[in-house]
Write a protein that holds these residues in place. Sequence first.
Motif, PDB file in Angstrom:
ATOM      1  N   UNK A 184      25.648 -54.550  56.990  1.00 54.12           N
ATOM      2  CA  UNK A 184      24.882 -55.799  57.071  1.00 54.12           C
ATOM      3  C   UNK A 184      23.960 -55.815  58.284  1.00 54.12           C
ATOM      4  N   UNK A 185      24.353 -55.096  59.329  1.00 61.52           N
ATOM      5  CA  UNK A 185      23.561 -55.081  60.567  1.00 61.52           C
ATOM      6  C   UNK A 185      22.164 -54.506  60.351  1.00 61.52           C
ATOM      7  N   UNK A 186      22.000 -53.738  59.277  1.00 56.21           N
ATOM      8  CA  UNK A 186      20.685 -53.164  58.970  1.00 56.21           C
ATOM      9  C   UNK A 186      19.811 -54.125  58.158  1.00 56.21           C
ATOM     10  N   UNK A 187      20.346 -55.320  57.911  1.00 57.51           N
ATOM     11  CA  UNK A 187      19.630 -56.300  57.080  1.00 57.51           C
ATOM     12  C   UNK A 187      19.179 -55.690  55.751  1.00 57.51           C
ATOM     13  N   UNK A 188      20.119 -55.163  54.995  1.00 56.27           N
ATOM     14  CA  UNK A 188      19.755 -54.525  53.725  1.00 56.27           C
ATOM     15  C   UNK A 188      19.276 -55.557  52.702  1.00 56.27           C
ATOM     16  N   UNK A 189      18.469 -55.093  51.778  1.00 56.29           N
ATOM     17  CA  UNK A 189      18.021 -55.971  50.689  1.00 56.29           C
ATOM     18  C   UNK A 189      19.059 -56.004  49.576  1.00 56.29           C
ATOM     19  N   UNK A 190      19.819 -54.932  49.501  1.00 56.27           N
ATOM     20  CA  UNK A 190      20.869 -54.860  48.481  1.00 56.27           C
ATOM     21  C   UNK A 190      22.051 -54.102  49.071  1.00 56.27           C
ATOM     22  N   UNK A 191      23.249 -54.502  48.687  1.00 50.64           N
ATOM     23  CA  UNK A 191      24.463 -53.838  49.160  1.00 50.64           C
ATOM     24  C   UNK A 191      25.184 -53.208  47.978  1.00 50.64           C
ATOM     25  N   UNK A 192      25.510 -51.918  48.139  1.00 54.02           N
ATOM     26  CA  UNK A 192      26.281 -51.210  47.117  1.00 54.02           C
ATOM     27  C   UNK A 192      27.706 -51.016  47.630  1.00 54.02           C
ATOM     28  N   UNK A 193      28.663 -51.294  46.802  1.00 54.30           N
ATOM     29  CA  UNK A 193      30.069 -51.089  47.155  1.00 54.30           C
ATOM     30  C   UNK A 193      30.681 -50.168  46.101  1.00 54.30           C
ATOM     31  N   UNK A 194      31.153 -49.012  46.520  1.00 49.80           N
ATOM     32  CA  UNK A 194      31.768 -48.085  45.566  1.00 49.80           C
ATOM     33  C   UNK A 194      33.284 -48.051  45.780  1.00 49.80           C
ATOM     34  N   UNK A 195      33.985 -48.781  44.958  1.00 49.49           N
ATOM     35  CA  UNK A 195      35.450 -48.897  45.035  1.00 49.49           C
ATOM     36  C   UNK A 195      35.922 -49.154  46.460  1.00 49.49           C
ATOM     37  N   UNK A 196      35.427 -50.218  47.074  1.00 54.16           N
ATOM     38  CA  UNK A 196      35.688 -50.451  48.503  1.00 54.16           C
ATOM     39  C   UNK A 196      37.144 -50.753  48.827  1.00 54.16           C
ATOM     40  N   UNK A 197      37.946 -51.119  47.814  1.00 55.56           N
ATOM     41  CA  UNK A 197      39.342 -51.457  48.133  1.00 55.56           C
ATOM     42  C   UNK A 197      40.344 -50.453  47.572  1.00 55.56           C
ATOM     43  N   UNK A 198      39.849 -49.386  46.929  1.00 52.00           N
ATOM     44  CA  UNK A 198      40.830 -48.536  46.238  1.00 52.00           C
ATOM     45  C   UNK A 198      41.615 -47.621  47.163  1.00 52.00           C
ATOM     46  N   UNK A 199      41.170 -47.480  48.427  1.00 54.37           N
ATOM     47  CA  UNK A 199      41.982 -46.674  49.349  1.00 54.37           C
ATOM     48  C   UNK A 199      42.879 -47.551  50.231  1.00 54.37           C
ATOM     49  N   UNK A 200      42.880 -48.841  49.977  1.00 52.94           N
ATOM     50  CA  UNK A 200      43.610 -49.755  50.862  1.00 52.94           C
ATOM     51  C   UNK A 200      45.016 -50.056  50.361  1.00 52.94           C
ATOM     52  N   UNK A 201      45.918 -50.306  51.321  1.00 53.37           N
ATOM     53  CA  UNK A 201      47.235 -50.803  50.946  1.00 53.37           C
ATOM     54  C   UNK A 201      47.047 -52.165  50.281  1.00 53.37           C
ATOM     55  N   UNK A 202      47.918 -52.467  49.308  1.00 57.01           N
ATOM     56  CA  UNK A 202      47.735 -53.692  48.514  1.00 57.01           C
ATOM     57  C   UNK A 202      47.547 -54.962  49.354  1.00 57.01           C
ATOM     58  N   UNK A 203      48.288 -55.068  50.450  1.00 60.96           N
ATOM     59  CA  UNK A 203      48.220 -56.324  51.206  1.00 60.96           C
ATOM     60  C   UNK A 203      46.884 -56.498  51.933  1.00 60.96           C
ATOM     61  N   UNK A 204      46.079 -55.447  51.949  1.00 61.24           N
ATOM     62  CA  UNK A 204      44.783 -55.536  52.649  1.00 61.24           C
ATOM     63  C   UNK A 204      43.599 -55.717  51.704  1.00 61.24           C
ATOM     64  N   UNK A 205      43.878 -55.638  50.430  1.00 59.82           N
ATOM     65  CA  UNK A 205      42.782 -55.701  49.456  1.00 59.82           C
ATOM     66  C   UNK A 205      42.080 -57.060  49.496  1.00 59.82           C
ATOM     67  N   UNK A 206      42.876 -58.118  49.542  1.00 62.19           N
ATOM     68  CA  UNK A 206      42.265 -59.450  49.467  1.00 62.19           C
ATOM     69  C   UNK A 206      41.393 -59.799  50.661  1.00 62.19           C
ATOM     70  N   UNK A 207      41.771 -59.312  51.848  1.00 60.34           N
ATOM     71  CA  UNK A 207      40.951 -59.653  53.020  1.00 60.34           C
ATOM     72  C   UNK A 207      39.558 -59.038  52.899  1.00 60.34           C
TER      73      UNK A 207
END
Length: 242
Positions: free
Chosen positions: A153-176
């Motif tokens: 976000x610091x680069x002030x993007x026009x569009x943000x792409x997220x590629x499976x951003x939560x799939x490497x996380x422990x379950x309790x961290x997914x929601x945050x």
Amino acid sequence: MALVEISGVNKHFGDFQALKDITMSIEEGEVIVVIGPSGSGKSTLCRAINRLETFESGSITIDGKELPEEGKELARLRADVGMVFQSFNLFAHKTILENVTLGPIKVRKQSKSVAEKRAMELLERVGVEHQASKYPAQLSGGQQQRVAIARSLAMDPKVMLFDEPTSALDPEMINEVLDVMTGLAKSGMTMVVVTHEMGFARKAADRVIFMADGELVEQATPEEFFTNPQSGRAKDFLSKIL
Ligand code: ADP
Ligand code: MG
């Protein structure tokens, strides 16, 4: 013209065709969730959008401009496209604050003080402002992924792409992490999100894109897609995950 225009994109890896004539447009402020079986080309499509991957034919424009294949112009235009991956890719030997200010200082030519002020605002927005002087390894996976979002976000993007951003996380961290993304979606950010989190898709997506075998098979509102998928492939996929 839409903010992102993808037109007739084809991509092969050797004999294997990973993207088959993909055409779609993404309006400013739109949140698109891309779903589909493993190997269907979702990551390849994201990577093509910011030219981490080349493609043989077709075109992709961001705000009317095509990303060049290489060169200085590429770095500048690529900064318009934020990308958050499954692995957080933070710089291990830089502090959280330095991770967020590096791009704005180097690519956007901001002064250190301007970049730091903005970085602290963003770290606060994603809830990790108290970790600013720590190193990535001192943070949990969920915190690191939130820093990765702040860094983009610091680069002030026009569009943000997220590629499976939560799939490497422990379950309790997914929601945050999903909560930060939901907030971003509500704030009007244009987003393309590859995810298996169907709750997020239902809540935050304006449109769901279903890919299979390198093809864009279906696109619909989440409501339509989840209650009344049209293709056999989508029905089959949904029956396995829901
Ligand atoms: P998804 O993200 O939907 O799981 P990908 O876009 O990662 O799918 O991959 C689509 C297909 O392209 C897969 O069959 C994958 O094996 C293949 N592929 C992806 N990257 C490469 C590469 N660098 N070299 C060869 N094949 C690749
Ligand atoms: Mg993938």
